[in-house]
Write a protein that holds these residues in place. Sequence first.
Motif, PDB file in Angstrom:
ATOM      1  N   ASP A  90      57.155  44.343  40.270  1.00 29.10           N
ATOM      2  CA  ASP A  90      56.183  44.416  39.185  1.00 29.10           C
ATOM      3  C   ASP A  90      55.905  43.047  38.566  1.00 29.10           C
ATOM      4  O   ASP A  90      55.039  42.929  37.690  1.00 29.10           O
ATOM      5  N   THR A  91      56.622  42.031  38.995  1.00 27.39           N
ATOM      6  CA  THR A  91      56.405  40.684  38.477  1.00 27.39           C
ATOM      7  C   THR A  91      55.009  40.195  38.815  1.00 27.39           C
ATOM      8  O   THR A  91      54.590  40.206  39.978  1.00 27.39           O
ATOM      9  N   ALA A  92      54.268  39.806  37.786  1.00 26.62           N
ATOM     10  CA  ALA A  92      52.884  39.382  37.967  1.00 26.62           C
ATOM     11  C   ALA A  92      52.315  38.940  36.625  1.00 26.62           C
ATOM     12  O   ALA A  92      52.941  39.157  35.581  1.00 26.62           O
ATOM     13  N   VAL A  93      51.139  38.360  36.680  1.00 26.31           N
ATOM     14  CA  VAL A  93      50.344  38.172  35.476  1.00 26.31           C
ATOM     15  C   VAL A  93      49.501  39.434  35.297  1.00 26.31           C
ATOM     16  O   VAL A  93      48.813  39.860  36.230  1.00 26.31           O
ATOM     17  N   TYR A  94      49.580  40.015  34.126  1.00 22.37           N
ATOM     18  CA  TYR A  94      48.866  41.252  33.839  1.00 22.37           C
ATOM     19  C   TYR A  94      47.631  40.944  33.002  1.00 22.37           C
ATOM     20  O   TYR A  94      47.720  40.254  31.987  1.00 22.37           O
ATOM     21  N   TYR A  95      46.500  41.484  33.449  1.00 19.85           N
ATOM     22  CA  TYR A  95      45.223  41.247  32.793  1.00 19.85           C
ATOM     23  C   TYR A  95      44.658  42.545  32.243  1.00 19.85           C
ATOM     24  O   TYR A  95      44.687  43.582  32.912  1.00 19.85           O
ATOM     25  N   CYS A  96      44.121  42.450  31.057  1.00 18.27           N
ATOM     26  CA  CYS A  96      43.373  43.528  30.454  1.00 18.27           C
ATOM     27  C   CYS A  96      41.895  43.292  30.734  1.00 18.27           C
ATOM     28  O   CYS A  96      41.436  42.141  30.775  1.00 18.27           O
ATOM     29  N   ALA A  97      41.147  44.376  30.942  1.00 18.00           N
ATOM     30  CA  ALA A  97      39.732  44.238  31.243  1.00 18.00           C
ATOM     31  C   ALA A  97      38.938  45.394  30.654  1.00 18.00           C
ATOM     32  O   ALA A  97      39.500  46.476  30.423  1.00 18.00           O
ATOM     33  N   ALA A  98      37.658  45.146  30.425  1.00 14.06           N
ATOM     34  CA  ALA A  98      36.777  46.158  29.851  1.00 14.06           C
ATOM     35  C   ALA A  98      35.555  46.348  30.732  1.00 14.06           C
ATOM     36  O   ALA A  98      34.958  45.372  31.205  1.00 14.06           O
ATOM     37  N   ALA A  99      35.198  47.615  30.948  1.00 18.03           N
ATOM     38  CA  ALA A  99      34.013  47.972  31.734  1.00 18.03           C
ATOM     39  C   ALA A  99      33.155  48.901  30.893  1.00 18.03           C
ATOM     40  O   ALA A  99      33.643  49.920  30.409  1.00 18.03           O
ATOM     41  N   SER A 100      31.888  48.547  30.732  1.00 19.32           N
ATOM     42  CA  SER A 100      31.020  49.392  29.922  1.00 19.32           C
ATOM     43  C   SER A 100      30.775  50.718  30.615  1.00 19.32           C
ATOM     44  O   SER A 100      30.688  50.787  31.840  1.00 19.32           O
ATOM     45  N   GLY A 101      30.693  51.783  29.827  1.00 16.93           N
ATOM     46  CA  GLY A 101      30.462  53.096  30.399  1.00 16.93           C
ATOM     47  C   GLY A 101      31.514  54.096  29.979  1.00 16.93           C
ATOM     48  O   GLY A 101      32.545  53.741  29.407  1.00 16.93           O
ATOM     49  N   SER A 102      31.255  55.344  30.304  1.00 20.78           N
ATOM     50  CA  SER A 102      32.078  56.449  29.817  1.00 20.78           C
ATOM     51  C   SER A 102      33.220  56.825  30.749  1.00 20.78           C
ATOM     52  O   SER A 102      34.170  57.478  30.326  1.00 20.78           O
ATOM     53  N   PHE A 103      33.143  56.436  32.003  1.00 18.71           N
ATOM     54  CA  PHE A 103      34.081  56.960  32.979  1.00 18.71           C
ATOM     55  C   PHE A 103      35.174  55.974  33.324  1.00 18.71           C
ATOM     56  O   PHE A 103      35.062  54.777  33.074  1.00 18.71           O
ATOM     57  N   VAL A 104      36.234  56.479  33.946  1.00 19.45           N
ATOM     58  CA  VAL A 104      37.321  55.627  34.390  1.00 19.45           C
ATOM     59  C   VAL A 104      36.849  54.786  35.575  1.00 19.45           C
ATOM     60  O   VAL A 104      36.222  55.293  36.503  1.00 19.45           O
ATOM     61  N   VAL A 105      37.151  53.508  35.526  1.00 19.13           N
ATOM     62  CA  VAL A 105      36.744  52.569  36.563  1.00 19.13           C
ATOM     63  C   VAL A 105      37.986  51.922  37.157  1.00 19.13           C
ATOM     64  O   VAL A 105      38.854  51.458  36.412  1.00 19.13           O
ATOM     65  N   THR A 106      38.064  51.883  38.479  1.00 18.60           N
ATOM     66  CA  THR A 106      39.223  51.284  39.127  1.00 18.60           C
ATOM     67  C   THR A 106      38.892  50.001  39.886  1.00 18.60           C
ATOM     68  O   THR A 106      39.799  49.271  40.269  1.00 18.60           O
ATOM     69  N   LEU A 107      37.629  49.735  40.128  1.00 19.75           N
ATOM     70  CA  LEU A 107      37.226  48.546  40.884  1.00 19.75           C
ATOM     71  C   LEU A 107      37.076  47.355  39.947  1.00 19.75           C
ATOM     72  O   LEU A 107      36.349  47.424  38.948  1.00 19.75           O
ATOM     73  N   SER A 108      37.716  46.257  40.280  1.00 12.26           N
ATOM     74  CA  SER A 108      37.666  45.086  39.416  1.00 12.26           C
ATOM     75  C   SER A 108      36.248  44.561  39.252  1.00 12.26           C
ATOM     76  O   SER A 108      35.897  44.006  38.207  1.00 12.26           O
ATOM     77  N   GLU A 109      35.407  44.750  40.286  1.00 12.93           N
ATOM     78  CA  GLU A 109      34.040  44.252  40.229  1.00 12.93           C
ATOM     79  C   GLU A 109      33.220  44.921  39.131  1.00 12.93           C
ATOM     80  O   GLU A 109      32.199  44.393  38.697  1.00 12.93           O
ATOM     81  N   ARG A 110      33.657  46.089  38.698  1.00  7.92           N
ATOM     82  CA  ARG A 110      32.927  46.811  37.667  1.00  7.92           C
ATOM     83  C   ARG A 110      33.272  46.351  36.253  1.00  7.92           C
ATOM     84  O   ARG A 110      32.610  46.745  35.303  1.00  7.92           O
ATOM     85  N   TYR A 111      34.298  45.541  36.132  1.00  7.55           N
ATOM     86  CA  TYR A 111      34.722  45.080  34.815  1.00  7.55           C
ATOM     87  C   TYR A 111      34.019  43.778  34.477  1.00  7.55           C
ATOM     88  O   TYR A 111      33.953  42.868  35.305  1.00  7.55           O
ATOM     89  N   ASP A 112      33.513  43.685  33.271  1.00 10.58           N
ATOM     90  CA  ASP A 112      32.751  42.497  32.901  1.00 10.58           C
ATOM     91  C   ASP A 112      33.386  41.656  31.813  1.00 10.58           C
ATOM     92  O   ASP A 112      32.858  40.606  31.457  1.00 10.58           O
ATOM     93  N   SER A 113      34.521  42.084  31.291  1.00 12.61           N
ATOM     94  CA  SER A 113      35.247  41.272  30.309  1.00 12.61           C
ATOM     95  C   SER A 113      36.720  41.273  30.682  1.00 12.61           C
ATOM     96  O   SER A 113      37.266  42.331  31.020  1.00 12.61           O
ATOM     97  N   TRP A 114      37.330  40.091  30.608  1.00 13.19           N
ATOM     98  CA  TRP A 114      38.729  39.933  31.009  1.00 13.19           C
ATOM     99  C   TRP A 114      39.491  39.127  29.969  1.00 13.19           C
ATOM    100  O   TRP A 114      38.935  38.200  29.359  1.00 13.19           O
ATOM    101  N   GLY A 115      40.763  39.471  29.800  1.00 17.46           N
ATOM    102  CA  GLY A 115      41.627  38.662  28.966  1.00 17.46           C
ATOM    103  C   GLY A 115      42.194  37.492  29.755  1.00 17.46           C
ATOM    104  O   GLY A 115      41.909  37.334  30.947  1.00 17.46           O
ATOM    105  N   GLN A 116      43.021  36.706  29.099  1.00 14.06           N
ATOM    106  CA  GLN A 116      43.577  35.509  29.733  1.00 14.06           C
ATOM    107  C   GLN A 116      44.831  35.807  30.546  1.00 14.06           C
ATOM    108  O   GLN A 116      45.293  34.979  31.319  1.00 14.06           O
ATOM    109  N   GLY A 117      45.397  36.990  30.354  1.00 12.87           N
ATOM    110  CA  GLY A 117      46.577  37.399  31.103  1.00 12.87           C
ATOM    111  C   GLY A 117      47.875  37.147  30.356  1.00 12.87           C
ATOM    112  O   GLY A 117      47.964  36.254  29.509  1.00 12.87           O
ATOM    113  N   THR A 118      48.879  37.948  30.689  1.00 11.57           N
ATOM    114  CA  THR A 118      50.215  37.780  30.120  1.00 11.57           C
ATOM    115  C   THR A 118      51.235  37.944  31.248  1.00 11.57           C
ATOM    116  O   THR A 118      51.107  38.841  32.084  1.00 11.57           O
TER     117      THR A 118
END
Length: 124
Positions: A90-118
Amino acid sequence: QVQLVESGGGLVQAGGSLRLSCAASGRTFSGYCMGWFRQAPGKERKFVAAINWRGSSTSYAESVKGRFTISRDNAKNTVYLQMNSLNPEDTAVYYCAAASGSFVVTLSERYDSWGQGTQVTVSS
């Protein structure tokens, strides 16, 4: 777009737990599907978990099912990732992301906002 800031990463022993938080600002947080992704050294970024705008639907990568839980508090503009039974994989940099819309999105290409990672590091 929304601005995202992750926190809560760190060093933990195998079998331990961490809770990541992602604070959002900018546009209406509740209008977005929120996701967590991770990237290990030398590997591509991978989907971890996502939650719809209402918090009523979630999706998880097979590798974290039963160990990780994603949740959100729209009143606090925050999404969480509770990680239990952590292992060195599980060791990694973890990123939070936001995708506009009502449904669950799993593809990274659909996300348009990203955090800097932790950084999350799990020692054996």
